[in-house]
Enzyme design. Structure first.
Site, PDB file in Angstrom:
ATOM      1  N   GLY A  50       0.617  -1.250  -0.071  1.00  0.00           N
ATOM      2  CA  GLY A  50      -0.057   0.009  -0.107  1.00  0.00           C
ATOM      3  C   GLY A  50       0.975   1.288  -0.018  1.00  0.00           C
ATOM      4  N   GLU A  63       4.436  -6.325   1.199  1.00  0.00           N
ATOM      5  CA  GLU A  63       3.837  -6.870   0.069  1.00  0.00           C
ATOM      6  C   GLU A  63       3.710  -5.456  -0.695  1.00  0.00           C
ATOM      7  OE1 GLU A  63       0.433  -8.602   1.243  1.00  0.00           O
ATOM      8  OE2 GLU A  63       1.243 -10.504   1.775  1.00  0.00           O
ATOM      9  N   PRO A  64       4.788  -4.710  -1.148  1.00  0.00           N
ATOM     10  CA  PRO A  64       4.468  -3.579  -2.137  1.00  0.00           C
ATOM     11  C   PRO A  64       4.170  -3.985  -3.677  1.00  0.00           C
ATOM     12  CG  PRO A  64       6.774  -3.881  -1.700  1.00  0.00           C
ATOM     13  CD  PRO A  64       6.189  -5.122  -1.106  1.00  0.00           C
ATOM     14  N   GLY A  65       3.396  -3.463  -4.123  1.00  0.00           N
ATOM     15  CA  GLY A  65       3.141  -3.638  -5.700  1.00  0.00           C
ATOM     16  C   GLY A  65       2.996  -2.323  -6.306  1.00  0.00           C
ATOM     17  N   CYS A  75     -17.806   4.707 -24.526  1.00  0.00           N
ATOM     18  CA  CYS A  75     -19.194   4.947 -24.587  1.00  0.00           C
ATOM     19  C   CYS A  75     -19.607   5.275 -23.026  1.00  0.00           C
ATOM     20  CB  CYS A  75     -19.890   4.116 -25.267  1.00  0.00           C
ATOM     21  SG  CYS A  75     -19.669   4.136 -27.032  1.00  0.00           S
TER      22      CYS A  75
HETATM   23  C1  LIG Z   1      -3.256  -8.264   0.632  1.00  0.00           C
HETATM   24  C2  LIG Z   1      -2.551  -7.107  -0.153  1.00  0.00           C
HETATM   25  N1  LIG Z   1      -1.086  -6.960  -0.251  1.00  0.00           N
HETATM   26  C3  LIG Z   1      -0.665  -5.991  -1.054  1.00  0.00           C
HETATM   27  C4  LIG Z   1      -1.311  -5.338  -1.889  1.00  0.00           C
HETATM   28  C5  LIG Z   1      -0.458  -4.347  -2.654  1.00  0.00           C
HETATM   29  O1  LIG Z   1      -0.713  -2.948  -2.531  1.00  0.00           O
HETATM   30  P1  LIG Z   1       0.070  -1.917  -3.161  1.00  0.00           P
HETATM   31  O2  LIG Z   1      -0.010  -2.317  -4.966  1.00  0.00           O
HETATM   32  O3  LIG Z   1      -0.790  -0.743  -2.986  1.00  0.00           O
HETATM   33  O4  LIG Z   1       1.304  -1.777  -2.711  1.00  0.00           O
HETATM   34  C6  LIG Z   1      -2.487  -5.314  -1.793  1.00  0.00           C
HETATM   35  C7  LIG Z   1      -3.502  -4.803  -2.681  1.00  0.00           C
HETATM   36  O5  LIG Z   1      -4.585  -4.423  -2.830  1.00  0.00           O
HETATM   37  C8  LIG Z   1      -3.217  -6.339  -0.952  1.00  0.00           C
HETATM   38  O6  LIG Z   1      -4.580  -6.493  -1.090  1.00  0.00           O
END
Ligand SMILES: Cc1ncc(COP(=O)(O)O)c(C=O)c1O
Length: 492
Positions: free
Chosen positions: A270, A312-314, A416
């Site tokens: 997050g 868990e960064p994405g 649309c």
């Molecule tokens: C359980 C969990 N971990 C990690 C993430 C990754 O979040 P972000 O991409 O904002 O770092 C999410 C995103 O929804 C999530 O639900």
């Protein structure tokens, strides 16, 4: 210089509408002497000529540097407090075989949340021991496959899953490592977080029920309890929410330590990124240092060892790496009544702090002002975030620079749907014209991953560029692809 009364309060009139804000554009994006934008050494026009538009352009060195940087920061900071950190790349942000392979090569683990994401990670050759599986409703088949291939961790999200994972592990004669997702009651977004007794959402188990759930996990010889997990939200710019969640989890973590091992604590992802000139992301090394201090302080207070931290960064890894290039098709100057508010139908990410600035059309003259609608050849099918969360992106002309005055524009898609907006508000040179290429930066996370075929648009290709060399990492969809799943007419 003319400041549009229709501009939201957070948007500054730029001194140069050609300039690329370093906080928003990928590290190897520059405006070249020719005037066009180059990404990792390749001009926008060359990319568009070769791959068409829309196209997602990934600055490969950028995404990999961020992956390594996050790992290094967390290793260093948790090492400093006598512990260690495990970084999982959250594949939901954007997963392809190549991206998964980069993450593994750069020393990260990968978090997947479906059988499909698991298949991609495995196809990349990822060691299953470095994968984690999430989800509030994993199917029996998904759990079974995860256990069978030897996944490093499964995040249990409900009581019923304890038995499902335990059964699968027994069937495969394995001991499966599991975490337990907790609903901490903390929800964070951008600069604010909300802390309640219990958050009204579908994920996790209430804190009050954790002790019983862990006792059940520990009663199964086929399960190995790693620790608690919490994910408090998205696009977070401060550490306070994480620290509050850690504090809440820690009290339970310590209770659980009295009855068995709890080696890890997972604080989720997050971490926020800059999507536009108003966003200021917290540097990752500061975030890592703050989190390490918070967790170390909690451990000292409770007199327990600092657990291994998992994160868990994405978005913060892949988001800033990517720019979507579009071609401008039509342009309309629309006279807007300045007493009107934003169009209906767009919802907003919970807790957005800029809502006020966006909805208020400031400086109304009582008559109207012109908003320049610049329409491009993609839209909500390649980036649903503006329509889904009212997310605010930025835009620049990509094929040339211009000395024309800056004009407020709204970058619209071709779908649309009146809510099909890519960029609600930014300034572009007023001579923007049909045929121009425009680039929207920071589209690497939840762009392609949430793309759709709405209006039968084929999904755009993803191209990775490094040192002036481009390569397709996910090909675009053709009309043939679009028709290939249609069963056609009944055969008599
Ligand atoms: C359980 C969990 N971990 C990690 C993430 C990754 O979040 P972000 O991409 O904002 O770092 C999410 C995103 O929804 C999530 O639900």
């Amino acid at each position: 210089m003319s400041v549009s009364p229709l501009a939201p309060s957070w948007l500054q009139h730029p001194s140069d509408a050609n300039a690329l804000a370093a906080s928003v554009w990928s590290q190897n994006s520059v405006r070249a002497d020719s005037g066009e934008i180059e990404i990792a050494g390749l001009g926008a026009s060359a990319i568009a000529a070769r791959y068409g538009t829309p196209v997602y352009v990934v600055d490969e060195a950028d995404v990999r540097d961020r992956a390594r940087g996050i790992r290094a920061s967390f290793d260093r900071e948790f090492g400093r407090v006598g512990s260690s950190a495990k970084v999982y790349y959250a594949g939901k942000a954007f997963l392809s075989i190549q991206v998964a392979a980069w993450m593994i090569a750069d020393g990260l683990n990968i978090d997947v949340c479906s059988g499909g994401e698991l298949a991609v990670a495995l196809a990349a050759g990822a060691d299953p021991a470095r994968l984690g599986l999430h989800g509030n409703n994993k199917s029996i088949a998904e759990i079974d496959r995860a256990v069978e291939v030897g996944l490093g961790a499964i995040v249990i999200d409900s009581l019923v899953e304890i038995e499902r994972v335990a059964d699968a592990a027994s069937r495969h004669s394995r001991v499966q490592s599991v975490r337990l997702r907790v609903n901490s009651g903390v929800h964070a977004h951008t600069h604010e977080y909300l802390a309640t007794a219990r958050e009204d959402q579908k994920f996790g188990i209430p804190l009050a029920d954790v002790a019983d759930a862990v006792a059940r996990i520990r009663s199964h010889a086929s399960l190995d309890f790693l620790g608690l997990h919490s994910h408090i939200g998205s696009q977070i710019f401060e550490t306070d929410g994480f620290a509050e969640a850690a504090r809440r989890l820690f009290a339970v973590h310590v209770e659980l330590l009295a009855t068995g091992p709890v080696p890890e604590l997972n604080l989720g992802g997050g971490f926020g990124i800059a999507y536009n000139s108003a966003d200021v992301a917290l540097p990752i090394d500061v975030l890592a240092a703050n989190l390490a201090d918070s967790v170390a302080q909690l451990a000292a207070e409770f007199g327990v060892p600092v657990p291994t931290i998992a994160i868990e960064p994405g978005r913060s890894i892949v988001g800033p790496s990517t720019t979507t290039l579009y071609t401008v098709g039509t342009i309309k100057d629309v006279l807007v009544s300045t007493s009107s508010t934003r169009e209906e139908g767009s919802t907003r990410e919970e807790g957005s702090t800029r809502e006020e600035g966006l909805t208020r059309e400031e400086g109304s003259t009582g008559g109207g002002d012109v908003r320049k609608y610049v329409s491009v050849d993609g839209g909500m099918s390649d980036n649903i975030r503006p329509a889904l969360y009212a997310a605010d992106y930025s835009v620049r002309i990509a094929n040339r620079s211009s000395n024309a005055d800056a004009a407020l524009v709204r970058l619209a898609g071709k779908h649309c749907e009146s809510g099909d907006i890519v960029v609600h508000a930014d300034y572009l040179p007023s001579d923007v014209q049909p045929g121009d290429l425009v680039g929207v930066p920071a589209t690497g996370a939840y762009g392609w991953a949430m793309a759709s075929n709405y209006n039968y648009l084929g999904r755009a290709p993803v191209v990775a560029v490094r040192d002036g060399v481009a390569r397709v990492i996910v090909r675009g969809e053709t009309e043939e692809d679009l028709l290939s799943r249609d069963a056609g007419l009944e055969q008599n």
